[in-house]
Design a protein around this motif. Structure first.
Motif, PDB file in Angstrom:
ATOM      1  N   HIS A  52       2.072  -8.224 -21.386  1.00 32.46           N
ATOM      2  CA  HIS A  52       1.050  -8.384 -20.340  1.00 32.46           C
ATOM      3  C   HIS A  52      -0.227  -8.975 -21.028  1.00 32.46           C
ATOM      4  N   ASP A  53      -0.645 -10.099 -20.201  1.00 30.51           N
ATOM      5  CA  ASP A  53      -1.748 -10.698 -20.918  1.00 30.51           C
ATOM      6  C   ASP A  53      -2.997 -11.288 -19.739  1.00 30.51           C
ATOM      7  N   ALA A  54      -4.009 -10.444 -20.154  1.00 31.27           N
ATOM      8  CA  ALA A  54      -5.119 -10.686 -19.104  1.00 31.27           C
ATOM      9  C   ALA A  54      -5.442 -11.934 -19.265  1.00 31.27           C
ATOM     10  N   ARG A  55      -4.981 -13.103 -19.953  1.00 32.31           N
ATOM     11  CA  ARG A  55      -5.539 -14.410 -19.764  1.00 32.31           C
ATOM     12  C   ARG A  55      -4.632 -15.166 -18.425  1.00 32.31           C
ATOM     13  N   PHE A  56      -3.672 -14.404 -18.109  1.00 36.21           N
ATOM     14  CA  PHE A  56      -3.156 -14.941 -16.855  1.00 36.21           C
ATOM     15  C   PHE A  56      -3.785 -14.359 -15.505  1.00 36.21           C
ATOM     16  N   ASP A  57      -4.734 -15.126 -14.874  1.00 33.16           N
ATOM     17  CA  ASP A  57      -5.344 -14.569 -13.596  1.00 33.16           C
ATOM     18  C   ASP A  57      -4.332 -14.979 -12.476  1.00 33.16           C
ATOM     19  N   THR A  58      -3.466 -14.118 -12.389  1.00 35.22           N
ATOM     20  CA  THR A  58      -2.514 -14.552 -11.219  1.00 35.22           C
ATOM     21  C   THR A  58      -2.304 -13.346 -10.232  1.00 35.22           C
ATOM     22  N   GLU A  59      -3.387 -12.596 -10.022  1.00 34.00           N
ATOM     23  CA  GLU A  59      -3.394 -11.471  -8.849  1.00 34.00           C
ATOM     24  C   GLU A  59      -3.488 -12.460  -7.437  1.00 34.00           C
ATOM     25  N   TRP A  60      -3.612 -11.395  -6.413  1.00 37.63           N
ATOM     26  CA  TRP A  60      -3.330 -11.996  -4.918  1.00 37.63           C
ATOM     27  C   TRP A  60      -4.675 -12.696  -4.838  1.00 37.63           C
ATOM     28  N   THR A  61      -5.876 -12.295  -5.663  1.00 33.91           N
ATOM     29  CA  THR A  61      -6.840 -13.023  -5.567  1.00 33.91           C
ATOM     30  C   THR A  61      -7.565 -13.453  -6.882  1.00 33.91           C
ATOM     31  N   LEU A  78      14.911 -11.397 -29.411  1.00 34.83           N
ATOM     32  CA  LEU A  78      14.229 -10.818 -28.514  1.00 34.83           C
ATOM     33  C   LEU A  78      14.029 -12.079 -27.331  1.00 34.83           C
ATOM     34  N   ASN A  79      14.143 -11.714 -26.364  1.00 30.90           N
ATOM     35  CA  ASN A  79      13.755 -12.541 -25.097  1.00 30.90           C
ATOM     36  C   ASN A  79      12.555 -12.226 -24.498  1.00 30.90           C
ATOM     37  N   LEU A  80      11.554 -13.459 -24.165  1.00 26.60           N
ATOM     38  CA  LEU A  80      10.395 -13.353 -23.610  1.00 26.60           C
ATOM     39  C   LEU A  80      10.247 -13.149 -22.292  1.00 26.60           C
ATOM     40  N   TYR A  81       9.403 -12.251 -21.849  1.00 24.84           N
ATOM     41  CA  TYR A  81       8.955 -12.230 -20.473  1.00 24.84           C
ATOM     42  C   TYR A  81       7.540 -11.603 -20.588  1.00 24.84           C
ATOM     43  N   TRP A  82       6.618 -12.816 -20.000  1.00 30.98           N
ATOM     44  CA  TRP A  82       5.251 -12.906 -20.307  1.00 30.98           C
ATOM     45  C   TRP A  82       4.404 -13.164 -19.177  1.00 30.98           C
ATOM     46  N   GLY A  83       3.549 -12.352 -18.674  1.00 32.91           N
ATOM     47  CA  GLY A  83       2.629 -12.668 -17.662  1.00 32.91           C
ATOM     48  C   GLY A  83       1.627 -11.365 -17.498  1.00 32.91           C
ATOM     49  N   TYR A  84       0.988 -11.381 -16.168  1.00 34.86           N
ATOM     50  CA  TYR A  84       0.324 -10.212 -15.984  1.00 34.86           C
ATOM     51  C   TYR A  84       0.879  -9.201 -15.185  1.00 34.86           C
ATOM     52  N   PHE A  85       1.292  -8.024 -15.716  1.00 34.14           N
ATOM     53  CA  PHE A  85       2.131  -7.129 -15.095  1.00 34.14           C
ATOM     54  C   PHE A  85       1.452  -5.999 -14.187  1.00 34.14           C
ATOM     55  N   HIS A  86       2.259  -5.780 -13.403  1.00 35.68           N
ATOM     56  CA  HIS A  86       1.733  -4.551 -12.456  1.00 35.68           C
ATOM     57  C   HIS A  86       2.961  -3.593 -12.288  1.00 35.68           C
ATOM     58  N   GLY A  87       2.608  -2.335 -12.636  1.00 35.05           N
ATOM     59  CA  GLY A  87       3.655  -1.236 -12.782  1.00 35.05           C
ATOM     60  C   GLY A  87       3.408  -0.089 -11.679  1.00 35.05           C
ATOM     61  N   ARG A  88       2.394  -0.140 -10.641  1.00 36.41           N
ATOM     62  CA  ARG A  88       2.281   0.978  -9.780  1.00 36.41           C
ATOM     63  C   ARG A  88       1.907   0.531  -8.425  1.00 36.41           C
ATOM     64  N   ALA A  89       2.502  -0.622  -8.121  1.00 40.61           N
ATOM     65  CA  ALA A  89       2.769  -1.229  -6.863  1.00 40.61           C
ATOM     66  C   ALA A  89       3.344  -0.453  -6.165  1.00 40.61           C
ATOM     67  N   ARG A  90       3.057   0.065  -4.724  1.00 45.64           N
ATOM     68  CA  ARG A  90       3.922   0.875  -3.801  1.00 45.64           C
ATOM     69  C   ARG A  90       4.598  -0.282  -3.075  1.00 45.64           C
ATOM     70  N   ILE A  91       5.654   0.489  -2.475  1.00 46.74           N
ATOM     71  CA  ILE A  91       6.576  -0.588  -1.760  1.00 46.74           C
ATOM     72  C   ILE A  91       5.868  -0.702  -0.359  1.00 46.74           C
ATOM     73  N   GLN A  92       5.650  -2.116  -0.094  1.00 50.01           N
ATOM     74  CA  GLN A  92       5.234  -2.564   0.881  1.00 50.01           C
ATOM     75  C   GLN A  92       5.982  -2.077   2.272  1.00 50.01           C
ATOM     76  N   THR A  93       5.067  -1.610   3.129  1.00 51.29           N
ATOM     77  CA  THR A  93       5.919  -1.278   4.559  1.00 51.29           C
ATOM     78  C   THR A  93       5.372  -1.969   5.633  1.00 51.29           C
ATOM     79  N   ASN A  94       4.486  -2.978   5.507  1.00 49.10           N
ATOM     80  CA  ASN A  94       4.017  -3.927   6.742  1.00 49.10           C
ATOM     81  C   ASN A  94       3.408  -5.188   6.199  1.00 49.10           C
ATOM     82  N   GLY A  95       3.398  -6.104   6.837  1.00 52.84           N
ATOM     83  CA  GLY A  95       2.833  -7.390   6.461  1.00 52.84           C
ATOM     84  C   GLY A  95       4.029  -8.423   5.875  1.00 52.84           C
TER      85      GLY A  95
END
Length: 363
Positions: A297-306, A217-234
């Motif tokens: 998905h690892d909650a020890r990765f505090d990597t959100e927008w804030t 297996l190959n590893l993809y490890w972080g704090y995952f998001h799956g329900r982010a809507r497509i950004q339409t501004n900013g």
């Protein structure tokens, strides 16, 4: 006769100026771009590089720290804080501050050249450095790393993070060993992964076509998001996203880890990949169809927008000031703990891989 000597003096001065200009240019190029290959190596050079690199013990982890030409203070803060935690581990890692070099002023080039000559830890890419080019910057970093594999420079994993991220690198390297033991070197099934609640911080998913591949297996490890809507501004606006109403599940860009083979996959297919506005969204989309990927998905990765606050179990903390980085490092040196006082500003969620992504991330 005097006219002859005057002409000779002028020619000598012109020759001296030309030689001096050439030497200065060579010094700049050598100092500023020592690790950026701009041409193909011939066989002799390749063999030499393999011999040179074979003398070095391959690092467990390559760290790509996205920076900007003007962010010297942040780079120095990282050099003087969490990179020093290498003394707390026997694992080997190598870091690079990744910066684009095109369209820089002469004084910026001189400053970067001087910085590189002192630290030799910068990956200078031939591209314009801007937020709009961040996805291309990450892709080019992966392409460069993949090229190094061909000249004997090996590694197991790559951590991509930002220059406002604090990585508890000693703990992270220790946890890589745990992840390998628990998942990458174990007999896994999709069922026992979905029901694996042994850790209060991890939720794991594996995608495969053939069960025999679970041992590779190959590893993809972080704090995952799956329900982010497509950004339409900013600044994250996506003008031409056609796949679905949400982004593909992706690990947030403050810090995520992928295996060497996934770096190779992205690098070798780079010319076919769509570059989206957000680099972490892009990596998630690029890997969404790849087989034999273990997503953690690892909650020890505090990597959100804030930042969610400070917890001693955090492995990566994002959006930190230089002052806070230094304070955290000093606290580690004094007490061994990340936080002087633990605090929680926001709750974390545990990704539910057993439901559609739109329902993944309830707190």
């Amino acid at each position: 006769m005097r006219k002859f000597f005057n002409t000779k003096i002028k020619c000598s001065k012109l020759l001296a100026v030309s030689i001096l200009s050439f030497l200065l240019g060579a010094i700049l190029v050598t100092n500023l771009f020592p690790i950026n290959k701009t041409c193909r190596l011939d066989n002799t050079d390749r063999e030499y590089n393999i011999m040179q690199n074979s003398k070095l013990k391959s690092p467990e982890l390559i760290i790509l720290i996205m920076s900007a030409p003007k962010n010297l203070e942040r780079r120095n803060a990282i050099r003087e804080t969490w990179l020093k935690l290498r003394n707390r581990t026997n694992k080997i890692f190598k870091h690079y501050f990744v910066i684009g070099s095109f369209e820089l002023a002469a004084d910026q080039i001189l400053h970067l050249s001087s910085e590189q000559s002192v630290y030799s830890d910068m990956l200078i890419l031939p591209m314009v450095d801007s937020y709009a080019n961040l996805t291309l910057k990450v892709l080019n970093s992966f392409i460069w790393l993949n090229e190094q594999l061909d000249v004997g420079y090996n590694f197991k994993y790559v951590l991509k993070c930002d220059d406002d991220s604090f990585v508890r690198i000693d703990s992270l390297l220790h946890e890589i060993g745990h992840i390998e033991l628990m998942y990458l070197k174990s007999n896994l099934t999709e069922a026992n992964l979905l029901n694996d609640n042994n850790s209060p911080y991890l939720r794991v998913n594996v995608q495969y076509n053939d069960k025999s591949a679970l041992r590779n297996l190959n590893l993809y490890w972080g704090y995952f998001h799956g329900r982010a809507r497509i950004q339409t501004n900013g600044k994250w606006t996506e003008n031409n996203w056609i796949m679905c109403d949400y982004y593909m599940p992706y690990a947030l860009g403050g810090g995520y880890i992928i295996s060497k083979d996934l770096v190779h996959y992205i690098a070798t297919n780079g010319k076919y990949l769509r570059l989206y506005q957000s680099e972490d969204v892009s990596v998630g989309a690029w890997l969404s169809v790849v087989n034999n990927v273990l997503r953690i998905h690892d909650a020890r990765f505090d990597t959100e927008w804030t930042s969610r606050g400070c917890q001693n179990y955090h492995l990566i903390s994002h959006h930190l000031s230089v002052k806070l980085m230094r304070s955290i490092y000093n606290n580690i040196e004094k007490t061994g703990n990340l936080c002087n006082n633990e605090s929680s500003k926001r709750a974390y969620y545990l990704y539910d891989w057993g439901v559609p992504p739109s329902k993944c991330c309830n707190k």
